[in-house]
Design a protein around this motif. Structure first.
Motif, PDB file in Angstrom:
ATOM      1  N   HIS A 166      -0.598  44.589   1.764  1.00  9.43           N
ATOM      2  CA  HIS A 166       0.613  43.958   1.249  1.00  9.43           C
ATOM      3  C   HIS A 166       1.833  44.837   1.503  1.00  9.43           C
ATOM      4  O   HIS A 166       2.903  44.345   1.866  1.00  9.43           O
ATOM      5  CB  HIS A 166       0.474  43.643  -0.241  1.00  9.43           C
ATOM      6  CG  HIS A 166       1.688  42.974  -0.775  1.00  9.43           C
ATOM      7  ND1 HIS A 166       2.679  43.669  -1.440  1.00  9.43           N
ATOM      8  CD2 HIS A 166       2.103  41.690  -0.708  1.00  9.43           C
ATOM      9  CE1 HIS A 166       3.640  42.832  -1.757  1.00  9.43           C
ATOM     10  NE2 HIS A 166       3.328  41.632  -1.331  1.00  9.43           N
ATOM     11  N   GLY A 167       1.696  46.143   1.316  1.00  6.28           N
ATOM     12  CA  GLY A 167       2.808  47.043   1.585  1.00  6.28           C
ATOM     13  C   GLY A 167       3.246  46.981   3.034  1.00  6.28           C
ATOM     14  O   GLY A 167       4.440  46.919   3.338  1.00  6.28           O
ATOM     15  N   HIS A 168       2.282  46.952   3.945  1.00  6.68           N
ATOM     16  CA  HIS A 168       2.615  46.862   5.375  1.00  6.68           C
ATOM     17  C   HIS A 168       3.285  45.521   5.683  1.00  6.68           C
ATOM     18  O   HIS A 168       4.276  45.481   6.417  1.00  6.68           O
ATOM     19  CB  HIS A 168       1.353  47.037   6.232  1.00  6.68           C
ATOM     20  CG  HIS A 168       0.873  48.443   6.307  1.00  6.68           C
ATOM     21  ND1 HIS A 168       1.190  49.287   7.336  1.00  6.68           N
ATOM     22  CD2 HIS A 168       0.096  49.164   5.465  1.00  6.68           C
ATOM     23  CE1 HIS A 168       0.631  50.470   7.130  1.00  6.68           C
ATOM     24  NE2 HIS A 168      -0.039  50.413   6.007  1.00  6.68           N
ATOM     25  N   ALA A 169       2.737  44.437   5.139  1.00  9.24           N
ATOM     26  CA  ALA A 169       3.309  43.105   5.389  1.00  9.24           C
ATOM     27  C   ALA A 169       4.712  42.999   4.789  1.00  9.24           C
ATOM     28  O   ALA A 169       5.617  42.434   5.414  1.00  9.24           O
ATOM     29  CB  ALA A 169       2.396  42.022   4.815  1.00  9.24           C
ATOM     30  N   GLY A 170       4.910  43.550   3.595  1.00 11.58           N
ATOM     31  CA  GLY A 170       6.227  43.525   2.967  1.00 11.58           C
ATOM     32  C   GLY A 170       7.247  44.311   3.766  1.00 11.58           C
ATOM     33  O   GLY A 170       8.384  43.875   3.957  1.00 11.58           O
ATOM     34  N   ALA A 171       6.834  45.478   4.237  1.00  7.24           N
ATOM     35  CA  ALA A 171       7.738  46.290   5.059  1.00  7.24           C
ATOM     36  C   ALA A 171       8.112  45.536   6.336  1.00  7.24           C
ATOM     37  O   ALA A 171       9.290  45.465   6.702  1.00  7.24           O
ATOM     38  CB  ALA A 171       7.068  47.622   5.401  1.00  7.24           C
ATOM     39  N   ARG A 172       7.121  44.971   7.006  1.00  4.99           N
ATOM     40  CA  ARG A 172       7.360  44.248   8.252  1.00  4.99           C
ATOM     41  C   ARG A 172       8.301  43.063   8.016  1.00  4.99           C
ATOM     42  O   ARG A 172       9.187  42.801   8.828  1.00  4.99           O
ATOM     43  CB  ARG A 172       6.024  43.783   8.832  1.00  4.99           C
ATOM     44  CG  ARG A 172       6.042  43.525  10.296  1.00  4.99           C
ATOM     45  CD  ARG A 172       4.658  43.333  10.932  1.00  4.99           C
ATOM     46  NE  ARG A 172       3.633  42.750  10.082  1.00  4.99           N
ATOM     47  CZ  ARG A 172       2.602  43.421   9.543  1.00  4.99           C
ATOM     48  NH1 ARG A 172       2.458  44.701   9.758  1.00  4.99           N
ATOM     49  NH2 ARG A 172       1.715  42.800   8.788  1.00  4.99           N
ATOM     50  N   ALA A 173       8.128  42.371   6.878  1.00  5.75           N
ATOM     51  CA  ALA A 173       8.980  41.219   6.563  1.00  5.75           C
ATOM     52  C   ALA A 173      10.440  41.628   6.365  1.00  5.75           C
ATOM     53  O   ALA A 173      11.335  40.795   6.487  1.00  5.75           O
ATOM     54  CB  ALA A 173       8.459  40.501   5.321  1.00  5.75           C
ATOM     55  N   CYS A 174      10.671  42.885   6.060  1.00  4.62           N
ATOM     56  CA  CYS A 174      12.041  43.397   5.881  1.00  4.62           C
ATOM     57  C   CYS A 174      12.482  44.246   7.064  1.00  4.62           C
ATOM     58  O   CYS A 174      13.463  44.992   6.966  1.00  4.62           O
ATOM     59  CB  CYS A 174      12.115  44.223   4.604  1.00  4.62           C
ATOM     60  SG  CYS A 174      11.915  43.245   3.123  1.00  4.62           S
ATOM     61  N   ALA A 175      11.759  44.135   8.164  1.00  4.26           N
ATOM     62  CA  ALA A 175      12.065  44.888   9.382  1.00  4.26           C
ATOM     63  C   ALA A 175      12.026  46.398   9.155  1.00  4.26           C
ATOM     64  O   ALA A 175      12.826  47.152   9.721  1.00  4.26           O
ATOM     65  CB  ALA A 175      13.406  44.460   9.972  1.00  4.26           C
ATOM     66  N   LEU A 176      11.092  46.830   8.313  1.00  6.03           N
ATOM     67  CA  LEU A 176      10.883  48.252   8.053  1.00  6.03           C
ATOM     68  C   LEU A 176       9.472  48.625   8.483  1.00  6.03           C
ATOM     69  O   LEU A 176       8.589  47.773   8.577  1.00  6.03           O
ATOM     70  CB  LEU A 176      11.030  48.571   6.561  1.00  6.03           C
ATOM     71  CG  LEU A 176      12.389  48.372   5.921  1.00  6.03           C
ATOM     72  CD1 LEU A 176      12.279  48.566   4.415  1.00  6.03           C
ATOM     73  CD2 LEU A 176      13.395  49.343   6.510  1.00  6.03           C
ATOM     74  N   VAL A 227      11.118  39.652  -1.034  1.00  6.97           N
ATOM     75  CA  VAL A 227       9.868  39.644  -0.284  1.00  6.97           C
ATOM     76  C   VAL A 227       8.677  40.014  -1.169  1.00  6.97           C
ATOM     77  O   VAL A 227       7.601  39.423  -1.061  1.00  6.97           O
ATOM     78  CB  VAL A 227       9.971  40.597   0.930  1.00  6.97           C
ATOM     79  CG1 VAL A 227       8.620  40.885   1.543  1.00  6.97           C
ATOM     80  CG2 VAL A 227      10.925  40.012   1.971  1.00  6.97           C
ATOM     81  N   LEU A 228       8.872  40.984  -2.059  1.00  2.00           N
ATOM     82  CA  LEU A 228       7.764  41.469  -2.887  1.00  2.00           C
ATOM     83  C   LEU A 228       7.573  40.664  -4.176  1.00  2.00           C
ATOM     84  O   LEU A 228       6.551  40.822  -4.847  1.00  2.00           O
ATOM     85  CB  LEU A 228       7.978  42.951  -3.201  1.00  2.00           C
ATOM     86  CG  LEU A 228       8.077  43.874  -1.984  1.00  2.00           C
ATOM     87  CD1 LEU A 228       8.345  45.301  -2.419  1.00  2.00           C
ATOM     88  CD2 LEU A 228       6.843  43.778  -1.112  1.00  2.00           C
ATOM     89  N   ALA A 229       8.518  39.806  -4.521  1.00  2.00           N
ATOM     90  CA  ALA A 229       8.464  39.057  -5.778  1.00  2.00           C
ATOM     91  C   ALA A 229       7.202  38.202  -5.937  1.00  2.00           C
ATOM     92  O   ALA A 229       6.621  38.182  -7.034  1.00  2.00           O
ATOM     93  CB  ALA A 229       9.712  38.202  -5.946  1.00  2.00           C
ATOM     94  N   PRO A 230       6.736  37.491  -4.923  1.00  2.00           N
ATOM     95  CA  PRO A 230       5.534  36.665  -5.133  1.00  2.00           C
ATOM     96  C   PRO A 230       4.314  37.477  -5.565  1.00  2.00           C
ATOM     97  O   PRO A 230       3.581  37.058  -6.473  1.00  2.00           O
ATOM     98  CB  PRO A 230       5.311  36.000  -3.771  1.00  2.00           C
ATOM     99  CG  PRO A 230       6.677  35.943  -3.153  1.00  2.00           C
ATOM    100  CD  PRO A 230       7.334  37.228  -3.600  1.00  2.00           C
ATOM    101  N   ALA A 231       4.099  38.629  -4.966  1.00  2.00           N
ATOM    102  CA  ALA A 231       2.953  39.461  -5.372  1.00  2.00           C
ATOM    103  C   ALA A 231       3.159  39.986  -6.784  1.00  2.00           C
ATOM    104  O   ALA A 231       2.223  39.999  -7.588  1.00  2.00           O
ATOM    105  CB  ALA A 231       2.751  40.615  -4.396  1.00  2.00           C
ATOM    106  N   ARG A 232       4.372  40.407  -7.091  1.00  2.00           N
ATOM    107  CA  ARG A 232       4.651  40.902  -8.444  1.00  2.00           C
ATOM    108  C   ARG A 232       4.402  39.804  -9.476  1.00  2.00           C
ATOM    109  O   ARG A 232       3.866  40.055 -10.554  1.00  2.00           O
ATOM    110  CB  ARG A 232       6.084  41.405  -8.535  1.00  2.00           C
ATOM    111  CG  ARG A 232       6.323  42.669  -7.755  1.00  2.00           C
ATOM    112  CD  ARG A 232       7.774  43.087  -7.793  1.00  2.00           C
ATOM    113  NE  ARG A 232       7.966  44.322  -7.054  1.00  2.00           N
ATOM    114  CZ  ARG A 232       9.108  44.724  -6.569  1.00  2.00           C
ATOM    115  NH1 ARG A 232      10.209  43.992  -6.750  1.00  2.00           N
ATOM    116  NH2 ARG A 232       9.209  45.854  -5.894  1.00  2.00           N
ATOM    117  N   GLN A 233       4.791  38.585  -9.132  1.00  2.00           N
ATOM    118  CA  GLN A 233       4.573  37.464 -10.048  1.00  2.00           C
ATOM    119  C   GLN A 233       3.077  37.212 -10.235  1.00  2.00           C
ATOM    120  O   GLN A 233       2.619  37.016 -11.359  1.00  2.00           O
ATOM    121  CB  GLN A 233       5.257  36.199  -9.533  1.00  2.00           C
ATOM    122  CG  GLN A 233       5.085  35.017 -10.459  1.00  2.00           C
ATOM    123  CD  GLN A 233       5.818  33.781  -9.973  1.00  2.00           C
ATOM    124  OE1 GLN A 233       6.591  33.828  -9.033  1.00  2.00           O
ATOM    125  NE2 GLN A 233       5.556  32.660 -10.613  1.00  2.00           N
TER     126      GLN A 233
END
Length: 149
Positions: free
Chosen positions: A19-29, A101-107
């Motif tokens: 999830h961390g990798h996918a979240g970073a990629r979704a934010c171009a990081l 980007v990270l809100a759905p997992a946090r929810q």
């Protein structure tokens, strides 16, 4: 202890990392960029050298990481209040895109936690606190730096 405890825990850690990798990629990081930003948000401003130490990077890659985060608007370099010849890296505001980007997992995790009693939550968060320290100490041991936390 359950016979499958190790496997369950490894699956959990893998899912968190994925999830961390996918979240970073979704934010171009990059994943390390997101990790460094998290360190800065949790710990506050620090020198580039301290950030390098905390991320396990050498100075060259750390400079490029700071450049990427600064260009993306997540951090800024500022004069060190204790020595104006030096700089510190500080987070800039709340990263709205990351939060989105990270809100759905946090929810989803919040919904899981809502199913626990206050006493169970105390145990879970005691574990998170103690496990984080154990992982930091183990990482320091692997790097040969000893524990500083």
């Amino acid at each position: 202890m359950r016979a499958d405890a190790n496997e369950i825990y490894r699956r959990y850690l893998s899912a968190v990392m994925l999830h961390g990798h996918a979240g970073a990629r979704a934010c171009a990081l990059g994943a390390t960029d997101l990790y460094a930003l998290n360190i800065l948000q949790l710990s506050g401003a620090m020198s580039p050298g301290e950030l390098a130490e905390r991320t396990g990077l050498t100075t060259g890659p750390t400079t490029r990481l700071i450049d990427r985060l600064e260009q993306a608007g997540y951090v800024r370099r500022a004069p060190d209040p204790g020595d104006r010849r030096k700089v510190v890296v500080e987070p800039v505001g709340e990263p709205a895109e990351l939060d989105r980007v990270l809100a759905p997992a946090r929810q989803r995790v919040g919904e899981i936690l809502a199913g626990y009693t206050p006493e169970q939550l105390d145990v879970l968060f005691d574990y998170f606190t103690r496990a984080a320290l154990a992982y930091h100490e183990a990482a320091d041991d692997l790097r040969g730096t000893g524990s500083e936390r």
